[in-house]
Enzyme design. Structure first.
Site, PDB file in Angstrom:
ATOM      1  N   CYS A   1       0.902  -1.049  -0.046  1.00 60.80           N
ATOM      2  CA  CYS A   1      -0.110   0.250   0.035  1.00 60.80           C
ATOM      3  C   CYS A   1       0.905   1.140  -0.117  1.00 60.80           C
ATOM      4  O   CYS A   1      -0.042   2.244  -0.140  1.00 60.80           O
ATOM      5  CB  CYS A   1      -1.011   0.005   1.335  1.00 60.80           C
ATOM      6  SG  CYS A   1       0.039   0.151   2.575  1.00 60.80           S
TER       7      CYS A   1
ATOM      8  N   ASP B   1       2.457   2.638   2.413  1.00 57.83           N
ATOM      9  CA  ASP B   1       2.334   3.171   4.004  1.00 57.83           C
ATOM     10  C   ASP B   1       3.819   2.862   4.337  1.00 57.83           C
ATOM     11  O   ASP B   1       4.575   1.848   4.324  1.00 57.83           O
ATOM     12  CB  ASP B   1       1.469   2.471   4.842  1.00 57.83           C
ATOM     13  CG  ASP B   1      -0.018   3.026   4.597  1.00 57.83           C
ATOM     14  OD1 ASP B   1      -0.188   4.060   3.788  1.00 57.83           O
ATOM     15  OD2 ASP B   1      -0.960   2.355   4.823  1.00 57.83           O
TER      16      ASP B   1
ATOM     17  N   CYS C   1      -2.489   3.334   7.802  1.00 62.20           N
ATOM     18  CA  CYS C   1      -4.086   2.774   7.985  1.00 62.20           C
ATOM     19  C   CYS C   1      -4.249   2.430   9.628  1.00 62.20           C
ATOM     20  O   CYS C   1      -3.462   2.390  10.246  1.00 62.20           O
ATOM     21  CB  CYS C   1      -4.562   1.810   7.155  1.00 62.20           C
ATOM     22  SG  CYS C   1      -3.716   0.322   7.737  1.00 62.20           S
TER      23      CYS C   1
ATOM     24  N   CYS D   1      -1.025  -5.329   6.730  1.00 57.65           N
ATOM     25  CA  CYS D   1      -0.727  -4.055   7.379  1.00 57.65           C
ATOM     26  C   CYS D   1       0.264  -4.691   8.804  1.00 57.65           C
ATOM     27  O   CYS D   1       1.097  -3.707   9.210  1.00 57.65           O
ATOM     28  CB  CYS D   1      -1.808  -3.698   7.804  1.00 57.65           C
ATOM     29  SG  CYS D   1      -3.240  -3.131   6.657  1.00 57.65           S
TER      30      CYS D   1
END
Ligand code: FES
Length: 144
Positions: A34, A36, A59, A103
């Site tokens: 993603c 991040d 996130c 994540c």
């Protein structure tokens, strides 16, 4: 997407946020899925994690997993800390939605990078074996 109560707790009031001044080790990693990013800073004493803090630009799941991994790792030996897997992090949070499992890699890899950074700055060999494999295994030197 349904998050567990534990994820919501850590997301709402994350633990150990910030940057340690004069840290012994720094791990900065980006999530290839993603984009991040996160940074973990550590203080080490007698090969144990005395202090650990994180900053994440990511996130809610990235913030919750970073928060919980800093709780899990505090006080651990370096050798044990680098063995924390994304599956263990997710379990500690009572699960993550499948779409958010990636994540938790950010937190585990950031911790590994910080430990390796400390060891290399001390003139020692890194021990983490690098980033966690996508299937949940950790690459060891034997697989490199
Ligand atoms: Fe990027 Fe979760 S969507 S870390």
């Amino acid at each position: 997407m349904l998050y567990s109560d534990k994820v919501m707790e850590h997301f709402g009031s994350p633990h150990n946020v910030g940057v340690i001044e004069n840290a012994d080790g720094v791990g900065e990693v980006g999530n290839p899925v993603c984009g991040d990013i996160m940074k973990i800073t550590i203080k080490v004493s007698d090969d144990h994690l005395d202090d650990i803090k994180f900053q994440t630009l990511g996130c809610g799941a990235a913030i919750a997993t970073s928060s919980v991994v800093t709780d899990m790792a505090r006080g651990m030996s370096l050798a044990d800390a680098v063995k924390i897997t994304k599956a263990e992090i997710a379990e500690e949070l009572d699960g993550l939605p499948p779409a958010k499992m990636h994540c938790s890699v950010l937190a585990a890899d950031g911790l590994r990078a910080a430990v390796d950074d400390y060891l290399m700055k001390s003139g020692r060999e890194p021990i983490s074996g690098g980033p966690e494999d996508v299937d949940g295994d950790v690459h060891g030197p034997a697989e490199a």
